[in-house]
Design a protein around this motif. Structure first.
Motif, short mmCIF file in Angstrom:
data_model
loop_
_atom_site.label_atom_id
_atom_site.label_comp_id
_atom_site.label_asym_id
_atom_site.label_seq_id
_atom_site.Cartn_x
_atom_site.Cartn_y
_atom_site.Cartn_z
N ASN A 167 0.85 -1.19 0.00
CA ASN A 167 0.00 0.00 0.00
C ASN A 167 0.89 1.24 0.00
N GLN A 168 1.01 1.84 -1.17
CA GLN A 168 1.92 2.99 -1.31
C GLN A 168 1.47 4.17 -0.44
N ALA A 169 0.16 4.25 -0.22
CA ALA A 169 -0.35 5.40 0.53
C ALA A 169 -0.17 5.23 2.04
N ALA A 170 0.11 4.01 2.47
CA ALA A 170 0.25 3.79 3.93
C ALA A 170 1.51 4.48 4.44
N PRO A 171 1.43 5.07 5.64
CA PRO A 171 2.58 5.82 6.14
C PRO A 171 3.72 4.92 6.63
N ALA A 172 3.44 3.64 6.78
CA ALA A 172 4.47 2.72 7.30
C ALA A 172 4.15 1.32 6.80
N CYS A 173 5.06 0.40 7.08
CA CYS A 173 4.81 -1.00 6.72
C CYS A 173 4.62 -1.79 8.01
N GLY A 174 3.50 -2.50 8.12
CA GLY A 174 3.22 -3.23 9.36
C GLY A 174 3.59 -4.70 9.25
N VAL A 175 4.14 -5.23 10.35
CA VAL A 175 4.44 -6.66 10.43
C VAL A 175 3.78 -7.17 11.70
N TYR A 176 2.85 -8.12 11.54
CA TYR A 176 2.12 -8.66 12.69
C TYR A 176 2.71 -10.01 13.05
N LEU A 177 3.12 -10.17 14.30
CA LEU A 177 3.71 -11.44 14.73
C LEU A 177 3.00 -11.93 15.99
N SER A 178 2.32 -13.07 15.86
CA SER A 178 1.72 -13.68 17.04
C SER A 178 2.81 -14.48 17.76
N LEU A 179 2.97 -14.21 19.03
CA LEU A 179 4.01 -14.91 19.80
C LEU A 179 3.46 -16.14 20.53
N ARG A 180 2.33 -16.62 20.03
CA ARG A 180 1.79 -17.86 20.57
C ARG A 180 2.65 -19.01 20.06
#
Lengths: 488, 250
Positions: A69-82
């Motif tokens: 998503n070029q318009a997004a202000p950042a890049c998100g990384v979701y990590l479940s620590l289960r």
């Protein structure tokens, strides 16, 4: 089972496919404020009890920060620590496993794009790798760590918070979910200076509280919304009342709607709501203490004092209670467990008591309070009184005898989580695990030699995928149920 | 006057006293900053946001905190006023008595607050420092929590209710320091690369919103204690607090 019924059995945000997540999750104005903090720069600890919606907020934030998503202000990384090995390790071993998990998830994210990422399993290398990725994108990276804390295990959290602090920088924003009882942040992490703690509290005083629960009902229970209501109820007041009754807890609200949907009456009225409360109290809330017990590790003996406190609170016949701070301080873990399971919700840290001194004010779960209402009838007057927020709280003073018999048990360090030794039959589809394992799944697993929760949790997904009658969706379901059993 | 300004600065009269004159000036400044911050928060111009967002968010905190410090410790701002009126005062030289973030707001960490040989000259008078926590904030916060009815105060109050009076100053100090530090990098143009990656719209919106909420939190609490000069009565303060949220919450 219809697709809609199937959806309504899913309790955790992680159980939804990305496409379905948006369809069935709604966010209030207050939730949007939290999401904006998750997206913005700066370290955040998202604190809330079981089923409060922490994961949903994180997944939504991640969704808005898609790598492409070029318009997004950042890049998100979701990590479940289960992740079982993480729960059972400490020191350098914890760091290594953590780094491996993070590398794996970042690589999976990067595969969807033209960017490059590489790192080996050391914190320094991961730090450099992520910084390099940020430079390639010319964007911040937001790392969203879900289930960082396990209620029964505080020991390994010091290592987690060290990593959290180390990874946080001007180009990496770390966010993590924790439970209200997390107090051990380690020696290097100062909770007031190294992060902002955001409480996931949904109280009826907040803007958009009622509207949120109406929207959730409409999205997930269209049949319920279409059923006629008795003359003393409107959809808005019903949704708001149910939301308030379960202390704004999302998972409990879904349970409540499921139960209300099952009532036979032609139209839904106060009697149906009363029946729902009785059913929830008997089949969901009280059994929850037994469900949580084997997950508490060294805090397992705290279940009985928690139960004793709950019985005491719900006999007071008030919607909230002020408990003298010395009592809260002496029985803190028990109060935290009650908050975790949604029996009580902290609304004020400190208020003066008529009987002297100061106390914490907790809102009480109205479903459970209803158990002690004479005749168990939800009258128009009671509905009106409980819908309001201005009732004076009950008081439990330190000088009284009410809690003097409740003793703190001796806690033994290093106790193993009892849930791990439980047989996999306990994960069968039930009130506790509505999206649990079917008989066929259990039989297949047992024939393959998976006898207990620990074995199933440690089983590689590729191994499970090879079992007869088991495909990708079933593996996912098995892993979700075992995750729910250990972590939720 | 904006409701948030009235909470932070009170309702001073410029003609009645020197402190009134100072607070009137600060309230006019804060009013203008609030209007411009809201305008910037709602714009889509990424360059404007990255350039001016940190400046405005930091200025909001500085002006509001100077005002609150002046109402708690008038000597501090009256001294600055007298100093600035001297013929020897020149604007192109660093002033040793000017308002300063670290000593006036944050304060140094003190381990033994009331040691036996404590001397007045060793007592830091920072707004969110440990001595103000002991002498003012605990009482003010307890009074606030006891005064505001359960159903009043809106969203900001529901979060403020979860703050323990024992940790009020450290909570406020932590949040103000984080906002101030993030903003400072933009104010001093510390970045030698494009700040767009750090000061994106969401981050600046969040910073401005957090600044509003923090000013609201500290100001309404301060107004609950009789020590404060130009104190707003409790009922009026609660009304202003709710009104500020209606106007400022995006």
């Amino acid at each position: 089972m219809s697709a809609q019924e199937d959806v309504n059995l899913r309790l955790a945000a992680e159980d939804f496919e990305p496409g379905d997540f948006r369809k069935y999750h709604k966010f209030s104005k207050n939730d949007e404020r939290v999401i904006s903090k998750l997206i913005a720069h700066g370290p955040i600890l998202l604190q809330g009890g079981r089923g409060s919606g922490k994961s949903a907020l994180m997944i939504e934030a991640k969704g808005r920060l898609n790598i492409n998503n070029q318009a997004a202000p950042a890049c998100g990384v979701y990590l479940s620590l289960r992740h079982m090995p993480l729960l059972r390790s400490s020191g350098a071993e914890y760091e290594r496993i953590f780094c491996e998990l993070l590398i794996d998830i970042v690589q999976r994210e990067v595969e969807q794009s033209h960017y490059q990422f590489s790192a080996d399993a050391s914190l320094r290398s991961v730090q450099y790798g992520i910084a390099d990725l940020s430079r390639q994108m010319n964007k911040r990276i937001v790392l969203l760590f879900d289930d960082a804390a396990h209620i029964g295990r505080e020991a390994s959290l010091a290592e987690f918070f060290d990593i959290f602090r180390t990874l946080s920088s001007s180009i990496v924003s770390c966010k993590a979910t924790i439970y209200p009882g997390v107090t051990n942040f380690g020696t290097r992490f100062d909770v007031y200076n190294d992060a902002t703690v955001v409480d996931v509290v949904r109280s009826e005083d907040q803007a958009g509280f009622g509207e949120l629960f109406v929207e959730i009902m409409q999205a997930r229970f269209p049949q319920l919304v279409e059923r006629p209501l008795s003359s003393d109820l409107r959809l808005e007041s019903l949704a708001r009342f149910l939301g308030k009754s379960v202390l704004g807890n999302m998972r409990s609200f879904i349970f409540a709607c499921n139960t209300l949907n099952e009532t036979d009456e032609k139209s839904i009225g106060l009697a149906s709501v009363g029946q729902t409360f009785v059913s929830l109290t008997t089949n969901y809330y009280w059994p929850l203490l037994d469900e949580v017990k084997p997950k508490l590790g060294k805090y397992e003996p705290m279940i009985e004092p928690s139960r004793a406190i709950a019985e005491l609170l719900f006999k007071l016949s008030k919607t909230s209670v002020l408990v003298h701070r010395e009592i809260v301080s002496r029985l803190l873990k028990a109060f935290e467990i009650l908050e975790y399971v949604g029996f009580i919700g902290k609304r004020e840290s400190s208020r003066s008591m008529k009987s002297g001194g100061r106390g914490c004010r907790y809102a009480l779960n109205l479903c459970m309070l209803f158990e002690n209402v004479p005749g168990r009838r939800l009258t128009v007057d009671l509905f009106g009184a409980w819908s309001e927020s201005n009732e004076e709280p009950a008081e439990i003073h330190v000088k009284g005898t009410a809690t003097s018999n409740i003793r703190m048990p001796v806690l033994v360090d290093g106790a193993e989580l009892e849930i791990l030794a439980e047989p996999i039959e306990n994960l069968r589809k039930s009130q506790i695990y509505p999206y649990g394992l079917t008989d066929r799944m259990i039989e297949t697993l047992q024939q393959a030699g998976y006898a207990n929760v620990k074995q199933l949790s440690e089983a590689p997904e590729e191994e499970l995928d090879k079992l007869p009658w088991v495909g990708t969706a079933t593996v996912r379901r098995m892993k979700n149920v075992v995750g729910q059993a250990i972590w939720l | 006057m904006h409701p948030l300004t009235e909470l932070a600065c009170g309702e001073p009269k410029p003609t009645t006293s020197n402190i009134g004159e100072i607070l009137t000036h600060l309230s006019l400044t804060l009013d203008r900053l609030i209007v411009r911050s809201v305008k910037l928060r709602d714009t889509d111009d990424q360059v404007e946001i990255a350039l001016f967002g940190p400046v405005l968010a930091r200025a909001l905190l500085e002006v509001a905190f100077t005002s609150l410090l002046g109402r708690l410790d008038p000597f501090r701002v009256l001294l600055v006023r007298e100093f600035q009126k001297q013929p020897s005062y020149v604007v192109d030289r660093r002033s040793g008595v000017a308002f300063n973030w670290q000593p006036d707001v944050q304060g140094d960490k003190v381990t033994d607050l009331f040691k036996a040989d404590l001397k007045l000259k060793d007592v830091p008078r920072a707004l969110l420092g440990s001595y103000y926590q002991e002498t003012f904030w605990r009482e003010a916060c307890q009074s606030l929590l006891d005064t505001v009815p359960f159903h009043r105060g809106a969203d900001w109050m529901s979060r403020l209710r979860l703050v323990d009076p024992e940790t009020f100053a450290s909570r406020a100090r932590g949040e103000s320091e984080r906002i101030y530090t993030i903003c400072s990098k933009g104010v001093h143009h510390e970045f030698v690369i494009s700040p767009g990656a750090y000061y994106d719209k969401g981050t600046i919106q969040s910073l401005i919103q957090r600044s509003f909420e923090l000013i609201g939190m500290i100001s309404i609490t301060a107004n609950m204690c009789e020590t404060l000069a130009f104190r707003t009565p409790a009922n009026r303060a609660i009304d202003l607090y709710e009104e500020a949220q209606r106007e400022l919450v995006a």
